[in-house]
Design a protein around this motif. Structure first.
Motif, PDB file in Angstrom:
ATOM      1  N   ASN A 170       0.810  -1.220   0.000  1.00  0.00           N
ATOM      2  CA  ASN A 170       0.000   0.000   0.000  1.00  0.00           C
ATOM      3  C   ASN A 170       0.839   1.263   0.000  1.00  0.00           C
ATOM      4  O   ASN A 170       0.385   2.319  -0.432  1.00  0.00           O
ATOM      5  CB  ASN A 170      -0.930   0.014   1.213  1.00  0.00           C
ATOM      6  CG  ASN A 170      -2.021  -1.042   1.119  1.00  0.00           C
ATOM      7  OD1 ASN A 170      -2.526  -1.310   0.029  1.00  0.00           O
ATOM      8  ND2 ASN A 170      -2.361  -1.658   2.243  1.00  0.00           N
ATOM      9  N   SER A 171       2.068   1.152   0.504  1.00  0.00           N
ATOM     10  CA  SER A 171       2.904   2.352   0.584  1.00  0.00           C
ATOM     11  C   SER A 171       4.304   2.058   0.081  1.00  0.00           C
ATOM     12  O   SER A 171       4.793   0.922   0.177  1.00  0.00           O
ATOM     13  CB  SER A 171       2.964   2.873   2.019  1.00  0.00           C
ATOM     14  OG  SER A 171       3.603   1.954   2.865  1.00  0.00           O
ATOM     15  N   GLN A 199       7.359   9.521   1.580  1.00  0.00           N
ATOM     16  CA  GLN A 199       6.536   8.314   1.518  1.00  0.00           C
ATOM     17  C   GLN A 199       5.329   8.561   0.625  1.00  0.00           C
ATOM     18  O   GLN A 199       4.762   9.657   0.627  1.00  0.00           O
ATOM     19  CB  GLN A 199       6.081   7.917   2.925  1.00  0.00           C
ATOM     20  CG  GLN A 199       5.412   6.546   2.991  1.00  0.00           C
ATOM     21  CD  GLN A 199       5.115   6.148   4.419  1.00  0.00           C
ATOM     22  OE1 GLN A 199       4.661   6.960   5.216  1.00  0.00           O
ATOM     23  NE2 GLN A 199       5.373   4.897   4.758  1.00  0.00           N
ATOM     24  N   LYS A 201       1.578   6.818  -1.048  1.00  0.00           N
ATOM     25  CA  LYS A 201       0.526   5.805  -0.916  1.00  0.00           C
ATOM     26  C   LYS A 201       0.062   5.400  -2.305  1.00  0.00           C
ATOM     27  O   LYS A 201      -0.236   6.241  -3.153  1.00  0.00           O
ATOM     28  CB  LYS A 201      -0.639   6.357  -0.098  1.00  0.00           C
ATOM     29  CG  LYS A 201      -1.736   5.337   0.173  1.00  0.00           C
ATOM     30  CD  LYS A 201      -2.812   5.923   1.066  1.00  0.00           C
ATOM     31  CE  LYS A 201      -3.893   4.902   1.369  1.00  0.00           C
ATOM     32  NZ  LYS A 201      -4.960   5.457   2.256  1.00  0.00           N
ATOM     33  N   GLN A 215       2.495  11.329   0.646  1.00  0.00           N
ATOM     34  CA  GLN A 215       1.986  11.556   1.992  1.00  0.00           C
ATOM     35  C   GLN A 215       2.842  12.552   2.763  1.00  0.00           C
ATOM     36  O   GLN A 215       2.343  13.405   3.478  1.00  0.00           O
ATOM     37  CB  GLN A 215       1.936  10.223   2.753  1.00  0.00           C
ATOM     38  CG  GLN A 215       1.087   9.167   2.068  1.00  0.00           C
ATOM     39  CD  GLN A 215      -0.371   9.587   1.961  1.00  0.00           C
ATOM     40  OE1 GLN A 215      -1.046   9.761   2.966  1.00  0.00           O
ATOM     41  NE2 GLN A 215      -0.854   9.745   0.737  1.00  0.00           N
ATOM     42  N   SER A 230       8.649   0.200   1.686  1.00  0.00           N
ATOM     43  CA  SER A 230       9.049   0.798   2.948  1.00  0.00           C
ATOM     44  C   SER A 230       9.931  -0.166   3.719  1.00  0.00           C
ATOM     45  O   SER A 230       9.732  -1.382   3.690  1.00  0.00           O
ATOM     46  CB  SER A 230       7.816   1.157   3.787  1.00  0.00           C
ATOM     47  OG  SER A 230       7.018   2.099   3.104  1.00  0.00           O
TER      48      SER A 230
END
Length: 342
Positions: A170-171, A199, A201, A215, A230
């Motif tokens: 998701n990230s 970061q 998304k 983000q 990440s």
């Protein structure tokens, strides 16, 4: 940086033993010292010990003190003798030792944080925003194409488009290629430094085109910046100082923040890592090359022995390289200075 300050509840466990040396008291050491804001455990230990990294060896947890393993501003640290052996202990708690006072109006005195082992503000970016990767990993990572309306520079809150294949995540973190490290002696490629920019998304995937929402960012995101999953590893901010378990003979190969001469609290890269037996918390001595002198009779060039010039602590270790923080510099240090076991 407050989020990096930590409770060192296990730092001074008495069972920690060091077979490689005994702590010696420093000449002219004080009998007691009052901790002030901004102190680190390394600073305090250096007031009492010849080798500050041996502080766990002589720490005595006072059973009459609440949380005896935590040190706060205002505490009084003293030298006592237990069984004829010198020990450091907390003699008296200060006003900032985490006491909370309540009145009928529910007024609360803020709790002060325990002091850290080393200055964490100097290394924060390298704990969370920088990583070492292989060149193939960087080359295979998706990369930023543009922002909305084909903007080439974007920031937090913007939508960006990227190209490449992403795993089911998701990230993603946005990285920019920084320094390629090569061993100065063997010429082996040691790794590529990837600097985190922020970061993102994941919003949508259309074939190879990825839509993301930024983000947070520490600087502008540009076309060509890479996207990597990440880093979910656990960030270690509790450092138990120790000597390396293996013989280390390496060099400082880079210094950060663009300085030319290296001093206390500078962050450096060394050409040794996990595969060489290094781990986080290891302390290394720094040696400067003694230089060459010409023999007045034979006219030969004679290399003088290297001289010890400082200390560093490894705070993040990768496979082939490590980041270290300079804790002591007896003279200006420089790239290519040697690092060895203390």
């Amino acid at each position: 940086m407050r989020k990096f300050l930590f409770a060192l509840s296990t730092l001074f466990l008495l069972q920690i033993q060091f077979a490689w040396g005994q702590a010696e008291l420093r000449s002219g050491h004080p009998d007691r010292y009052t901790v002030v804001k901004g102190d680190t455990l390394w600073d305090i230990s250096g007031r009492f010990l010849q080798s500050p990294w041996l502080w766990p060896e002589i720490w005595h947890a006072n059973p009459q003190i609440d949380n005896p393993h935590l040190i706060y501003p205002g505490d009084v640290i003293g030298l006592v003798y237990v069984g004829g052996q010198p020990r450091l202990t907390t003699l008296k708690r200060g006003a900032d030792s985490g006491v909370v006072k309540l009145s009928p109006q529910a007024r609360i005195t803020p709790i002060s944080s325990a002091i850290p082992a080393i200055p964490l503000d100097a290394i924060a970016a390298f704990m969370t925003q920088t990583r070492i990767v292989e060149q193939t990993e960087m080359d295979a990572a998706p990369y930023v194409l543009s922002g909305r309306e084909q903007h080439l520079v974007t920031g937090a809150g913007d939508m960006v488009y990227a190209r490449g294949k992403v795993a089911n995540v998701n990230s993603l973190n946005v990285y920019r290629q920084s320094v390629a490290y090569v061993d100065p002696d063997t010429k082996e490629f040691l790794g590529l430094e990837a600097r985190s920019l922020g970061q993102a998304k994941l919003k949508e995937v259309n074939g190879e085109v990825i839509t993301l929402s930024l983000q947070r960012t520490s600087e502008d995101v540009r076309q060509g910046d890479r996207l990597l999953p990440s880093d979910d590893r656990e960030i270690n901010t509790v450092f138990h100082p120790s000597s390396p378990a293996t013989d280390i003979n390496g060099r400082m190969i880079a210094v950060h923040d663009g300085v030319s001469q290296i001093g206390q609290y500078a962050v450096v890269t060394i050409n040794k890592g996990l595969r060489d037996g290094l781990k986080e918390g290891n302390v290394l001595a720094i040696y400067k090359n003694g230089g060459l002198v010409r023999d007045p009779y034979t006219k030969e060039a004679i290399e003088l022995p290297s001289e010890r010039a400082g200390l560093l602590m490894v705070f993040r270790a990768f496979d082939k390289v490590s980041y270290g923080l300079i804790l002591k510099a007896l003279r200006p240090l420089a790239i290519m200075d040697e690092v060895r076991n203390p």
